[in-house]
Design a protein around this motif. Structure first.
Motif, PDB file in Angstrom:
ATOM      1  N   ARG A   3       0.846  -1.185   0.000  1.00 47.21           N
ATOM      2  CA  ARG A   3       0.000   0.000   0.000  1.00 47.21           C
ATOM      3  C   ARG A   3       0.889   1.245   0.000  1.00 47.21           C
ATOM      4  O   ARG A   3       1.875   1.305   0.726  1.00 47.21           O
ATOM      5  CB  ARG A   3      -0.902  -0.024   1.236  1.00 47.21           C
ATOM      6  CG  ARG A   3      -1.874   1.104   1.284  1.00 47.21           C
ATOM      7  CD  ARG A   3      -2.797   0.906   2.504  1.00 47.21           C
ATOM      8  NE  ARG A   3      -3.453   2.151   2.792  1.00 47.21           N
ATOM      9  CZ  ARG A   3      -2.969   3.086   3.596  1.00 47.21           C
ATOM     10  NH1 ARG A   3      -1.836   2.917   4.222  1.00 47.21           N
ATOM     11  NH2 ARG A   3      -3.628   4.204   3.787  1.00 47.21           N
ATOM     12  N   LEU A   4       0.547   2.192  -0.840  1.00 50.08           N
ATOM     13  CA  LEU A   4       1.214   3.481  -1.008  1.00 50.08           C
ATOM     14  C   LEU A   4       2.522   3.402  -1.788  1.00 50.08           C
ATOM     15  O   LEU A   4       3.309   4.345  -1.788  1.00 50.08           O
ATOM     16  CB  LEU A   4       1.391   4.213   0.329  1.00 50.08           C
ATOM     17  CG  LEU A   4       0.089   4.411   1.124  1.00 50.08           C
ATOM     18  CD1 LEU A   4       0.352   5.217   2.376  1.00 50.08           C
ATOM     19  CD2 LEU A   4      -0.998   5.056   0.286  1.00 50.08           C
ATOM     20  N   VAL A  19      -3.423   2.027  -3.491  1.00 51.41           N
ATOM     21  CA  VAL A  19      -4.070   2.432  -2.241  1.00 51.41           C
ATOM     22  C   VAL A  19      -4.817   1.275  -1.574  1.00 51.41           C
ATOM     23  O   VAL A  19      -5.373   1.439  -0.494  1.00 51.41           O
ATOM     24  CB  VAL A  19      -5.021   3.643  -2.457  1.00 51.41           C
ATOM     25  CG1 VAL A  19      -4.234   4.878  -2.870  1.00 51.41           C
ATOM     26  CG2 VAL A  19      -6.113   3.336  -3.461  1.00 51.41           C
ATOM     27  N   ALA A  21      -5.521  -2.018   0.566  1.00 57.73           N
ATOM     28  CA  ALA A  21      -4.937  -2.568   1.794  1.00 57.73           C
ATOM     29  C   ALA A  21      -4.119  -3.819   1.487  1.00 57.73           C
ATOM     30  O   ALA A  21      -4.525  -4.658   0.674  1.00 57.73           O
ATOM     31  CB  ALA A  21      -6.041  -2.899   2.798  1.00 57.73           C
ATOM     32  N   THR A  63      -7.318  11.797  -7.506  1.00 61.25           N
ATOM     33  CA  THR A  63      -8.125  10.855  -6.742  1.00 61.25           C
ATOM     34  C   THR A  63      -9.435  10.487  -7.415  1.00 61.25           C
ATOM     35  O   THR A  63      -9.864   9.330  -7.346  1.00 61.25           O
ATOM     36  CB  THR A  63      -8.385  11.439  -5.337  1.00 61.25           C
ATOM     37  OG1 THR A  63      -7.146  11.911  -4.793  1.00 61.25           O
ATOM     38  CG2 THR A  63      -8.970  10.399  -4.405  1.00 61.25           C
ATOM     39  N   ASP A  85       0.713   9.359   3.990  1.00 61.98           N
ATOM     40  CA  ASP A  85      -0.466   8.539   4.291  1.00 61.98           C
ATOM     41  C   ASP A  85      -1.685   9.369   4.677  1.00 61.98           C
ATOM     42  O   ASP A  85      -2.774   9.169   4.131  1.00 61.98           O
ATOM     43  CB  ASP A  85      -0.121   7.544   5.407  1.00 61.98           C
ATOM     44  CG  ASP A  85      -1.280   6.649   5.760  1.00 61.98           C
ATOM     45  OD1 ASP A  85      -1.861   6.838   6.846  1.00 61.98           O
ATOM     46  OD2 ASP A  85      -1.614   5.759   4.946  1.00 61.98           O
ATOM     47  N   TYR A  86      -1.530  10.304   5.597  1.00 63.15           N
ATOM     48  CA  TYR A  86      -2.679  11.082   6.081  1.00 63.15           C
ATOM     49  C   TYR A  86      -3.346  11.857   4.941  1.00 63.15           C
ATOM     50  O   TYR A  86      -4.569  11.840   4.797  1.00 63.15           O
ATOM     51  CB  TYR A  86      -2.257  12.040   7.198  1.00 63.15           C
ATOM     52  CG  TYR A  86      -3.401  12.866   7.718  1.00 63.15           C
ATOM     53  CD1 TYR A  86      -4.303  12.330   8.618  1.00 63.15           C
ATOM     54  CD2 TYR A  86      -3.605  14.174   7.279  1.00 63.15           C
ATOM     55  CE1 TYR A  86      -5.383  13.070   9.088  1.00 63.15           C
ATOM     56  CE2 TYR A  86      -4.674  14.925   7.735  1.00 63.15           C
ATOM     57  CZ  TYR A  86      -5.553  14.368   8.644  1.00 63.15           C
ATOM     58  OH  TYR A  86      -6.622  15.100   9.086  1.00 63.15           O
ATOM     59  N   ILE A  88      -3.224  11.243   1.738  1.00 61.13           N
ATOM     60  CA  ILE A  88      -3.799  10.306   0.775  1.00 61.13           C
ATOM     61  C   ILE A  88      -5.140   9.781   1.278  1.00 61.13           C
ATOM     62  O   ILE A  88      -6.134   9.758   0.540  1.00 61.13           O
ATOM     63  CB  ILE A  88      -2.813   9.159   0.485  1.00 61.13           C
ATOM     64  CG1 ILE A  88      -1.580   9.708  -0.237  1.00 61.13           C
ATOM     65  CG2 ILE A  88      -3.480   8.043  -0.317  1.00 61.13           C
ATOM     66  CD1 ILE A  88      -0.372   8.789  -0.240  1.00 61.13           C
ATOM     67  N   VAL A  89      -5.186   9.370   2.533  1.00 59.26           N
ATOM     68  CA  VAL A  89      -6.448   8.875   3.106  1.00 59.26           C
ATOM     69  C   VAL A  89      -7.483   9.990   3.136  1.00 59.26           C
ATOM     70  O   VAL A  89      -8.660   9.750   2.840  1.00 59.26           O
ATOM     71  CB  VAL A  89      -6.205   8.274   4.508  1.00 59.26           C
ATOM     72  CG1 VAL A  89      -7.518   7.965   5.211  1.00 59.26           C
ATOM     73  CG2 VAL A  89      -5.361   7.015   4.390  1.00 59.26           C
ATOM     74  N   THR A  90      -7.070  11.204   3.433  1.00 61.33           N
ATOM     75  CA  THR A  90      -7.997  12.344   3.410  1.00 61.33           C
ATOM     76  C   THR A  90      -8.566  12.545   2.014  1.00 61.33           C
ATOM     77  O   THR A  90      -9.763  12.797   1.836  1.00 61.33           O
ATOM     78  CB  THR A  90      -7.299  13.629   3.895  1.00 61.33           C
ATOM     79  OG1 THR A  90      -6.890  13.436   5.261  1.00 61.33           O
ATOM     80  CG2 THR A  90      -8.216  14.842   3.803  1.00 61.33           C
ATOM     81  N   LEU A  92      -8.966  10.259  -0.339  1.00 60.12           N
ATOM     82  CA  LEU A  92      -9.919   9.158  -0.589  1.00 60.12           C
ATOM     83  C   LEU A  92     -11.216   9.378   0.188  1.00 60.12           C
ATOM     84  O   LEU A  92     -12.307   9.165  -0.336  1.00 60.12           O
ATOM     85  CB  LEU A  92      -9.282   7.824  -0.254  1.00 60.12           C
ATOM     86  CG  LEU A  92      -8.146   7.398  -1.170  1.00 60.12           C
ATOM     87  CD1 LEU A  92      -7.354   6.251  -0.563  1.00 60.12           C
ATOM     88  CD2 LEU A  92      -8.667   7.034  -2.550  1.00 60.12           C
ATOM     89  N   ASP A  93     -11.093   9.796   1.444  1.00 58.14           N
ATOM     90  CA  ASP A  93     -12.285  10.083   2.247  1.00 58.14           C
ATOM     91  C   ASP A  93     -13.090  11.230   1.648  1.00 58.14           C
ATOM     92  O   ASP A  93     -14.323  11.203   1.657  1.00 58.14           O
ATOM     93  CB  ASP A  93     -11.905  10.442   3.678  1.00 58.14           C
ATOM     94  CG  ASP A  93     -11.455   9.233   4.507  1.00 58.14           C
ATOM     95  OD1 ASP A  93     -11.676   8.094   4.053  1.00 58.14           O
ATOM     96  OD2 ASP A  93     -10.892   9.449   5.592  1.00 58.14           O
TER      97      ASP A  93
END
Length: 99
Positions: A3-4, A19, A21, A63, A85-86, A88-90, A92-93
């Motif tokens: 991942r990443l 991205v 898991a 994204t 990571d933070y 990237i997850v933001t 996606l969210d």
């Protein structure tokens, strides 16, 4: 798979960020997000399109173009964006409406 990791597409040479898991590594597909040069993404939307540095070059995580691709379509790992990571997850969210 990791991942990443940033990987090159075999057919196009374009860069993609994995991205998905790691626990789903047994699947024959990977969820990836394309990376593009900043000048190629003029209509950026804040947290949805964060900037990252990949091998010394400013890139944008596009994204809204996330897609599942066959594992065989992905080539070599050229970088990792684990430190981002933070953001990237933001992104996606933000795309799916949970941010």
């Amino acid at each position: 798979m990791a991942r990443l990791d940033v990987r090159r597409g075999r057919a196009t040479g374009k860069l993609f960020l994995e991205v998905q898991a790691d626990r789903f590594s047994y699947l024959k597909t990977r969820l990836v997000v394309p990376l593009s040069l900043e000048e190629d993404v003029p209509d950026r939307a804040g947290a949805l399109h964060p900037s990252m540095v990949v091998r010394g070059e400013a890139m944008v995580l596009v994204t809204h173009l996330a897609v599942a691709v066959p594992v065989g379509d992905l080539g070599e790992v050229v970088a990792t964006l684990a430190d981002d990571d933070y953001r990237i997850v933001t992104a996606l969210d933000t795309l799916i409406g949970t941010a």
